[in-house]
Design an enzyme around this catalytic site. Structure first.
Site, mmCIF file in Angstrom:
data_model
loop_
_atom_site.group_PDB
_atom_site.id
_atom_site.type_symbol
_atom_site.label_atom_id
_atom_site.label_comp_id
_atom_site.label_asym_id
_atom_site.label_seq_id
_atom_site.Cartn_x
_atom_site.Cartn_y
_atom_site.Cartn_z
ATOM 1 C CG HIS A 21 18.136 -2.497 -29.734
ATOM 2 N ND1 HIS A 21 18.139 -3.272 -27.999
ATOM 3 C CD2 HIS A 21 16.757 -1.218 -29.260
ATOM 4 C CE1 HIS A 21 17.659 -2.155 -27.272
ATOM 5 N NE2 HIS A 21 16.635 -1.359 -27.695
ATOM 6 C CG ASP A 117 20.018 -5.634 -28.407
ATOM 7 O OD1 ASP A 117 20.253 -3.789 -28.578
ATOM 8 O OD2 ASP A 117 18.591 -5.637 -27.510
#
Ligand code: UDP
Length: 480
Positions: A21, A117
């Site tokens: 991520h 995210d």
């Protein structure tokens, strides 16, 4: 805390933990700073120290105008156990860590936008309260976004476990997803892992826009479906902005060993073996993999991790930690390193993957098919042996093999039973020596060209990212 320069638009980027991520979110942040003149505050949710993560976020090569702000670490030991799966663990960590988010954003002078995210959707509520537009940077594939947008509907309409469905899942406008390819997070609807996943996915439509780490020519069917199919219009799906492929660039000066070794190997001759940040094999599988490499007599560069039978994603949160204590001799077959020393290099834990893929000696990549690894392989024209292990990797692998034609998969499912040495030997030879390997390489090289085109000035991804940035710039002019 650093306060934003007033003459530049200021946005904040919030990543959930885990290299898969942080890497793409940081690349997006760099692109905004370097190519689009934006000031970025990168909010980092700190977890158990990961060496690779610390090096990445505190690298002296980060551009001016990109401030990394560590959100203070939280103690979640009373809320999770060693057995808590990835998404549940991540989500609990994010939820606890984001308690001071409102004051952080106020202290930063209320940025023009917050980009989050997928697993940070709790931030939407704070943004709403502060009237800050919030965008999702969806780090996996576009076809996976389509699946995710469909999941809440599937959840309402189907009562049984999805893995027990008699037919593949018909994602509107996209290729059907076979039940054996379904991601781990949706294989048991009764546990928290599923509930957290569904929670975040169901909140995706709260975004003001969804940025994607993909490009139109790589996944044309899914892009078209999300834009035009009635199902996604009805959700309603926020505007979607393909902005990729955004991949990291290693600092080659930090590594002499892999690149110096590759320099001595012939063109397209080396198989690079790396399973992302979390990927780990069982002891039996690692033994078969090592034997398969040896039997193939091909050159290889293997990133070795201590095997474990406990989890295929064992090093997800702490990769790089064991770099000084990891001794491949202790767990690779007896004599393997000696017998293969003329053709192979084994490095413990972590390699500069992008530099390796970029190197002309690298001919193929045995990969777990994490989305970043997939993009990195495609943007360097390298065909793959698909070895999916966890998360949505089985879906990525099937797409790469069956739709894109740049990968082969072993017979048998990695992680479920052991893929034997003969099968591994066959695949390694096929991808490095065989005509099939050449066909896949040509296809991957075409994608490399199309990726460059998408990113260059006026290309599809450049245009689409520029259009969303324009909104923040206008916002900035209003507020200055
Ligand atoms: N990576 C690396 N060296 C390694 C293993 C992984 O630099 O030895 C990087 C890789 O280049 C990619 C990221 O770690 O950018 C892994 O992300 P991906 O989405 O492929 O998989 P995940 O780690 O999320 O499962």
């Amino acid at each position: 805390m650093v306060v934003a320069e007033t003459n530049k638009p200021h946005v904040a980027v919030l990543s959930s933990p885990g290299m898969g991520h942080i890497i793409p979110l940081l690349e997006l942040a760099k692109c905004l700073v370097i190519d689009h003149g934006i000031h970025v505050s990168f909010l980092n949710i700190t977890t158990e120290a990961s060496t690779a993560q610390i090096q990445l976020l505190h690298s002296p090569t980060l551009p001016l105008g990109l401030d990394v702000i560590d959100i203070p670490a939280v103690d979640i030991s009373a809320l999770v156990s060693d057995d808590t799966p990835i998404v549940a663990r991540l989500s609990v960590n994010v939820e606890e860590s984001l308690k001071p988010l409102k004051s952080i954003l106020i202290e930063l002078g209320k940025p023009q936008a917050l980009l989050i995210d997928l697993f940070c959707t709790q931030a939407f509520d704070v943004c709403k309260e502060l009237s800050i537009p919030s965008y999702t940077f969806f780090t996996p594939s576009t076809s996976f976004l389509a699946f995710c947008l469909y999941l809440p509907t599937l959840d309402r309409e189907v009562e049984c476990e999805f893995i027990d469905l008699p037919e593949p899942v018909q994602v509107p406008g996209c290729s059907p997803v076979r039940t054996e390819d379904l991601l781990d997070q949706v294989r048991n609807r009764k546990i928290d892992e599923y509930k957290w996943f569904l929670f975040h996915i169901s909140r995706l439509p709260m975004s003001d826009g969804i940025l994607l780490n993909s490009w139109e020519d790589f996944e044309p069917t899914s892009h078209e479906a999300i834009r035009k199919h009635l199902f996604y219009k009805q959700i309603p799906t926020p505007p979607v902005f393909p902005a990729g492929p955004l991949i990291k660039h290693d600092n080659p000066e930090l590594d002499d060993e892999c690149l110096a070794w590759l320099d001595k190997q012939p063109l397209n001759s080396v198989l690079f073996v790396a399973l992302g940040s979390g990927g780990t094999l069982s002891a039996a599988q690692l033994t078969e993999l090592a034997w398969g490499l040896e039997l193939s007599q091909q050159r290889f560069l293997l990133v070795a991790r201590k095997p474990t039978d406990a989890s295929a994603s064992a090093t997800f949160f702490n990769v790089g930690e064991d770099i000084n204590v990891n001794d491949p001799k202790a767990y690779l077959p007896d004599g393997f390193l000696k017998r293969t020393k003329e053709v192979g290099l084994v490095v413990p834990t972590w390699a500069p993957q992008v530099s390796v893929l970029q190197h002309p000696s690298t001919g193929a990549f045995l990969s777990h098919c994490g989305w970043n690894s997939t993009l990195e392989s495609m943007t360097h024209g390298v065909p793959m042996i698909a070895w999916p292990l966890y998360a949505e990797q089985r879906m990525n692998a099937t797409m790469l093999v069956e739709e894109v034609g740049v990968a082969v998969k072993p017979v048998g499912i990695p992680g479920k039973g052991v893929v034997d040495r003969e099968e591994i030997e066959r695949l390694v030879r096929l991808v490095l020596e065989g005509e099939e390997g050449n066909v896949m390489r040509r296809q991957a090289r075409e994608l490399k060209v199309s990726a460059v085109k998408a990113l260059e000035f006026g290309g599809s991804s450049h245009q689409s990212l520029s259009s969303v940035i324009k909104e923040w710039k206008i916002e900035n002019e209003i507020s200055v």
